[in-house]
Write a protein that holds these residues in place. Structure first.
Motif, PDB file in Angstrom:
ATOM      1  N   UNK A 128       1.174  -1.166  -0.516  1.00  0.00           N
ATOM      2  CA  UNK A 128       0.258  -0.177   0.357  1.00  0.00           C
ATOM      3  C   UNK A 128       1.469   1.170   0.243  1.00  0.00           C
ATOM      4  N   UNK A 129       0.877   2.478  -1.261  1.00  0.00           N
ATOM      5  CA  UNK A 129       1.441   3.570  -0.616  1.00  0.00           C
ATOM      6  C   UNK A 129       1.303   3.367   0.577  1.00  0.00           C
ATOM      7  N   UNK A 130       3.079   4.022   1.288  1.00  0.00           N
ATOM      8  CA  UNK A 130       3.223   4.557   2.436  1.00  0.00           C
ATOM      9  C   UNK A 130       3.776   6.084   2.649  1.00  0.00           C
ATOM     10  N   UNK A 131       3.362   7.027   3.685  1.00  0.00           N
ATOM     11  CA  UNK A 131       4.353   8.207   3.928  1.00  0.00           C
ATOM     12  C   UNK A 131       4.942   8.144   4.644  1.00  0.00           C
ATOM     13  N   UNK A 132       6.291   8.542   4.857  1.00  0.00           N
ATOM     14  CA  UNK A 132       7.305   8.819   6.197  1.00  0.00           C
ATOM     15  C   UNK A 132       6.402   9.879   6.686  1.00  0.00           C
ATOM     16  N   UNK A 133       6.668  10.180   8.005  1.00  0.00           N
ATOM     17  CA  UNK A 133       6.708  11.450   8.761  1.00  0.00           C
ATOM     18  C   UNK A 133       7.466  11.103  10.111  1.00  0.00           C
ATOM     19  N   UNK A 134       7.727  12.589   9.798  1.00  0.00           N
ATOM     20  CA  UNK A 134       9.017  12.882  10.799  1.00  0.00           C
ATOM     21  C   UNK A 134       8.195  13.820  11.546  1.00  0.00           C
ATOM     22  N   UNK A 135       8.493  14.187  13.225  1.00  0.00           N
ATOM     23  CA  UNK A 135       8.260  15.104  13.993  1.00  0.00           C
ATOM     24  C   UNK A 135       8.919  14.595  15.009  1.00  0.00           C
ATOM     25  N   UNK A 136      10.132  15.530  15.125  1.00  0.00           N
ATOM     26  CA  UNK A 136      11.126  15.251  16.100  1.00  0.00           C
ATOM     27  C   UNK A 136      11.023  15.663  17.412  1.00  0.00           C
ATOM     28  N   UNK A 137      10.020  16.923  17.599  1.00  0.00           N
ATOM     29  CA  UNK A 137       9.750  17.815  18.827  1.00  0.00           C
ATOM     30  C   UNK A 137       8.381  16.378  19.631  1.00  0.00           C
ATOM     31  N   UNK A 138       8.252  15.446  19.003  1.00  0.00           N
ATOM     32  CA  UNK A 138       6.856  14.684  19.695  1.00  0.00           C
ATOM     33  C   UNK A 138       8.064  13.523  20.279  1.00  0.00           C
ATOM     34  N   UNK A 139       8.647  12.950  19.107  1.00  0.00           N
ATOM     35  CA  UNK A 139       9.086  11.400  19.208  1.00  0.00           C
ATOM     36  C   UNK A 139      10.436  12.014  19.693  1.00  0.00           C
ATOM     37  N   UNK A 140      11.288  12.595  19.907  1.00  0.00           N
ATOM     38  CA  UNK A 140      12.662  12.093  20.053  1.00  0.00           C
ATOM     39  C   UNK A 140      13.072  11.629  19.210  1.00  0.00           C
ATOM     40  N   UNK A 141      12.737  11.723  18.063  1.00  0.00           N
ATOM     41  CA  UNK A 141      13.401  10.914  16.615  1.00  0.00           C
ATOM     42  C   UNK A 141      13.445  11.504  15.731  1.00  0.00           C
ATOM     43  N   UNK A 142      14.724  11.978  15.237  1.00  0.00           N
ATOM     44  CA  UNK A 142      14.918  12.685  13.357  1.00  0.00           C
ATOM     45  C   UNK A 142      14.857  11.719  12.174  1.00  0.00           C
ATOM     46  N   UNK A 143      14.084  11.799  11.801  1.00  0.00           N
ATOM     47  CA  UNK A 143      14.558  10.679  10.457  1.00  0.00           C
ATOM     48  C   UNK A 143      14.866  12.053   9.340  1.00  0.00           C
ATOM     49  N   UNK A 144      16.523  12.200   9.147  1.00  0.00           N
ATOM     50  CA  UNK A 144      17.547  12.599   8.168  1.00  0.00           C
ATOM     51  C   UNK A 144      17.026  12.924   6.751  1.00  0.00           C
ATOM     52  N   UNK A 145      17.255  14.409   6.002  1.00  0.00           N
ATOM     53  CA  UNK A 145      17.186  14.113   4.943  1.00  0.00           C
ATOM     54  C   UNK A 145      17.634  13.075   4.250  1.00  0.00           C
ATOM     55  N   UNK A 146      19.063  12.346   4.756  1.00  0.00           N
ATOM     56  CA  UNK A 146      19.897  11.578   3.660  1.00  0.00           C
ATOM     57  C   UNK A 146      18.959  10.199   3.738  1.00  0.00           C
ATOM     58  N   UNK A 147      18.829  10.239   5.435  1.00  0.00           N
ATOM     59  CA  UNK A 147      17.313   8.931   5.598  1.00  0.00           C
ATOM     60  C   UNK A 147      16.542   8.666   4.555  1.00  0.00           C
ATOM     61  N   UNK A 148      16.092   9.939   4.205  1.00  0.00           N
ATOM     62  CA  UNK A 148      14.623   9.913   3.014  1.00  0.00           C
ATOM     63  C   UNK A 148      14.969  10.155   1.366  1.00  0.00           C
TER      64      UNK A 148
END
Length: 294
Positions: A128-148
Motif C-alpha cells: 500500500x502507498x506509504x508516507x514517512x512522517x518525521x516529527x522529532x519534537x514529539x518522538x525524540x527521533x529525527x528522520x534525516x534528509x539522507x535517510x529519506x
C-alpha cells in the motif's frame, strides 16, 4: 499522489472516553463540504497513542466507509514497534485506505540505519502507498534528509510528511528523491513557504478548524501565487501558533467542539483545555473568522 490540504483529523469521543462515531461521521461530511483534499484518520492528532489496536482499525474502516471514495483517506499506522506498525498498516489496507502515514518510532530512538530498515520492512511487507512522517519534537527521533532519500527508492514509499518546520530541508530532500516522491509539511506556520519551495501540500492540524481557507491557500501556493496564498493564510497565523498552546490535540479538540461539531471529551493522559488558554483559542478563532456555535 495527493495534493493540497489534508486534515490530521481529530477523533471525537464521548464523556466516557469511547469513540463518538456519530460525531466522526459529522466531521467527515464537514470536511468534504469544506473541500478538504484528503483525510488522515488516526494520525497523532487523532490520539493514535491512546487508541487500542481494535479502535484504531475501527476508526480507519469507519472513515473509509463514510468517505466512500469522495476524497482520499490516509490511515495513520506508525508505531514504535515495527511488527505493530506492520499489523496496523495491513489493517488499513484491508479497510480500503488509499495510503498510510507512518510516524517514526518514538521513545526507543533508533539509529538512521534502524529507521531505514524499519520503514523498508513495512513497505516490503504491506503493498500500500506509504508516507514517512518525521516529527522529532514529539518522538525524540529525527528522520534525516539522507535517510529519506535512501527510502524514496523503496517500493510503496511515496512521500514524506516533514514536520520540523526547517524549510532548508525541502531543497535537500527534493535534490535526492525521484520526481514522483511527494513532500508534505506538518508545520502549519510555515506551510505556505514549504509549498512555494516545491512541496505538494500539508497534513494539517489547523485544517480541523479552517479547512476551506487552507484548501484555498495551499492551492494558491501550488499555483505559485505567493501573494494570494499568504493573504489567505495571514488570518490563520494565530491558529497555527495557538493550537499548540497545550499539547496537541488538546487545543484543537476544544476548538472543534466550540464549532459545534463534537463534544469536548479527550482521553487520558490528555486533559481538557485549561481555562486560562480557552480565551487564547477563542481569540485565534475570531481572528480567523471561525464561527463559535457551542
Amino acid at each position: 499522489m495527493f495534493r493540497g490540504s489534508m486534515v490530521a483529523l481529530v477523533t471525537p469521543m464521548l464523556d466516557d472516553e469511547s469513540i463518538d462515531f456519530d460525531a466522526l461521521e459529522k466531521l467527515v461530511e464537514f470536511h468534504i463540504e469544506s473541500q478538504t483534499d484528503a483525510i488522515v484518520a488516526v494520525g497523532t492528532t487523532g490520539e493514535s497513542a491512546t487508541l487500542n489496536f481494535k479502535e484504531h482499525c475501527q476508526v480507519v474502516k469507519f472513515v473509509v466507509d463514510k468517505v466512500a471514495g469522495r476524497i482520499p483517506v490516509i490511515a495513520g499506522t506508525g508505531a514504535n514497534s515495527t511488527s505493530e506498525a506492520i499489523e496496523l498498516t495491513q489493517c488499513a489496507k484491508d479497510a480500503g485506505a488509499d495510503a498510510c502515514l507512518l510516524v517514526t518510532p518514538y521513545y526507543n530512538k533508533p539509529t538512521q540505519e534502524g529507521l531505514y530498515l524499519h520503514y523498508k520492512k513495512i513497505a516490503e511487507t504491506v503493498d500500500i502507498p506509504q508516507i514517512l512522517y518525521n516529527v522529532p519534537g514529539r518522538t525524540a527521533c529525527d528522520l534525516l534528509p539522507e535517510t529519506i532519500i535512501r527510502l524514496a527508492t523503496v517500493k510503496n514509499i511515496v512521500g514524506v510528511k516533514e514536520a520540523t518546520g526547517d524549510l532548508s530541508r525541502v531543497a535537500k530532500i527534493k535534490a535526492g528523491v525521484p520526481e514522483s516522491f511527494d513532500l508534505y509539511t506538518g508545520d502549519d506556520a510555515t506551510a505556505i513557504d514549504f509549498i512555494l519551495l516545491g512541496g505538494h501540500g500539508g497534513i494539517s492540524v489547523t485544517a480541523n478548524v479552517a479547512p476551506k481557507a487552507l484548501h484555498d491557500a495551499y492551492f494558491a501556493a501550488l499555483a505559485g501565487d505567493a501573494a494570494k496564498a499568504h493573504a489567505i493564510d495571514a488570518p490563520l497565523q494565530a491558529l497555527h501558533r495557538d493550537l499548540f498552546v497545550e499539547s496537541n490535540p488538546i487545543p484543537v479538540k476544544w476548538a472543534v467542539a466550540k464549532m459545534g461539531l463534537m463534544g469536548m471529551a479527550i482521553r487520558l493522559p490528555l486533559t481538557p483545555l485549561s481555562e486560562p488558554n480557552q480565551s487564547v483559542i477563542l481569540d485565534a478563532m475570531h481572528a480567523a473568522g471561525i464561527a463559535i456555535k457551542a
